[in-house]
Design a protein around this motif. Sequence first.
Motif, short mmCIF file in Angstrom:
data_model
loop_
_atom_site.label_atom_id
_atom_site.label_comp_id
_atom_site.label_asym_id
_atom_site.label_seq_id
_atom_site.Cartn_x
_atom_site.Cartn_y
_atom_site.Cartn_z
N ALA A 120 -68.14 -58.14 34.85
CA ALA A 120 -67.59 -57.14 35.78
C ALA A 120 -66.31 -57.65 36.43
O ALA A 120 -65.35 -56.89 36.63
CB ALA A 120 -68.64 -56.81 36.85
N ALA A 121 -66.27 -58.95 36.75
CA ALA A 121 -65.07 -59.52 37.38
C ALA A 121 -63.89 -59.54 36.40
O ALA A 121 -62.75 -59.30 36.79
CB ALA A 121 -65.37 -60.93 37.88
N GLU A 142 -62.84 -61.15 46.06
CA GLU A 142 -64.12 -61.30 45.39
C GLU A 142 -63.96 -61.71 43.92
O GLU A 142 -64.81 -62.40 43.36
CB GLU A 142 -64.93 -60.00 45.48
CG GLU A 142 -64.28 -58.77 44.86
CD GLU A 142 -63.39 -57.99 45.83
OE1 GLU A 142 -63.12 -56.82 45.53
OE2 GLU A 142 -62.98 -58.59 46.85
N GLU A 185 -72.16 -60.33 36.28
CA GLU A 185 -71.19 -60.52 37.36
C GLU A 185 -69.85 -61.02 36.84
O GLU A 185 -68.78 -60.56 37.28
CB GLU A 185 -71.74 -61.48 38.42
CG GLU A 185 -72.07 -62.87 37.91
CD GLU A 185 -72.54 -63.80 39.02
OE1 GLU A 185 -72.66 -63.33 40.18
OE2 GLU A 185 -72.78 -64.99 38.73
N LEU A 226 -65.22 -65.58 42.56
CA LEU A 226 -66.17 -65.71 41.46
C LEU A 226 -65.57 -66.46 40.27
O LEU A 226 -66.21 -67.35 39.69
CB LEU A 226 -66.64 -64.32 41.00
CG LEU A 226 -67.64 -64.30 39.84
CD1 LEU A 226 -68.94 -65.00 40.23
CD2 LEU A 226 -67.91 -62.89 39.39
N SER A 273 -72.64 -63.04 31.63
CA SER A 273 -73.43 -62.54 32.75
C SER A 273 -72.79 -61.27 33.28
O SER A 273 -71.58 -61.07 33.16
CB SER A 273 -73.50 -63.60 33.86
OG SER A 273 -72.21 -63.85 34.39
#
Length: 346
Positions: A257-258, A217, A254, A221, A252
């Motif tokens: 967080a990545a 994941e 996402e 991304l 952002s």
Amino acid sequence: MNVRTIIEDRELKALSRHAAFSSCSKGRNRPEELCRVRTVYQHDRDKILHSKSFRRLKHKTQVFLSPEGDHYRTRLTHTLEVAQIARTVARALALNEDLTEAIALGHDLGHTPFGHAGERVLNELMSQGFHHVRQSLRVVDMVEKSGAGLNLTWEVRDGIIKHSKGGGPLQADDPQAMPATLEGHLVRRCDMIAYVNHDLDDAQRAGVIALDQVPREILDLLGKTHGRRIDRMVRDMIDESLAAGGAHICQSAEVEAAILALRDWLYTHVYQARRVREEFDKASRILRELYQYFLADENALICFGGRRTPGDSLEISVGDFIAGMTDRFALNLYGKLFLPQSWKIL
């Protein structure tokens, strides 16, 4: 013609109203004659670039101890990557590139030999602890130029002391822990963008991990190549910051967080990997013995290149000396002091 004032006027017209303008700097600890051709931030950048501490970064560990391969990163190449990523974003957001570059070039000057392993040793041994961020500020304030320091501007010093995140978030909960300028915020984020990418790249090159071990994941991304990941992170930062009106440096949810997930994954699978940790354990013993040796013999400290700073304890002077060493200097000095030397016939 005073070129500096021309550049300062150009900044006022071209940069974002949220930028740190050279002509509005809070100044230096000691008054200093202004340069006719450089702004104060350009001058700071050059002071750092020409310092001994900056040159020594080329022989300080980033992740892999004294790498023999030509393509592994060192603390210097990490610093240059941070500076260039940060300048790209600063230009896109119309922030002050010179201030951004000065902070980036100076942010890791206080790093020890052997990376964070050396930092842990000094933090354990010194009564007041040790952290590379505080040491970076001490280097530019009190260690460089034989104790005179570089006398940098308040904004550059602020960016250096507040760049580190440790294992924490990119945006600290305490506003006082965050840099006072957007340029400082920018370097704080670009530092992590640089190291999670190049540390992953170097770990693959060293055979410590394979790319397919990284959680899918994260790669889906951010991207499966070094270049794609940096491009994704940088574009996201620019787009999100512009969408916020340019008053904040943000990403952002996402992507942020990545990035943090990749950092945490690297900590477990690379920084704490057995092959990496075993070499750092050896390096830790070297620094511990060197520290104890010089703490017990002040004359030896001076003899081998250390310096006693008036008003500082001996342990702080020894800490400065150890922290300033390159990997190879520490290894060679350890060999000279503690290993048998071959007899030489004159």
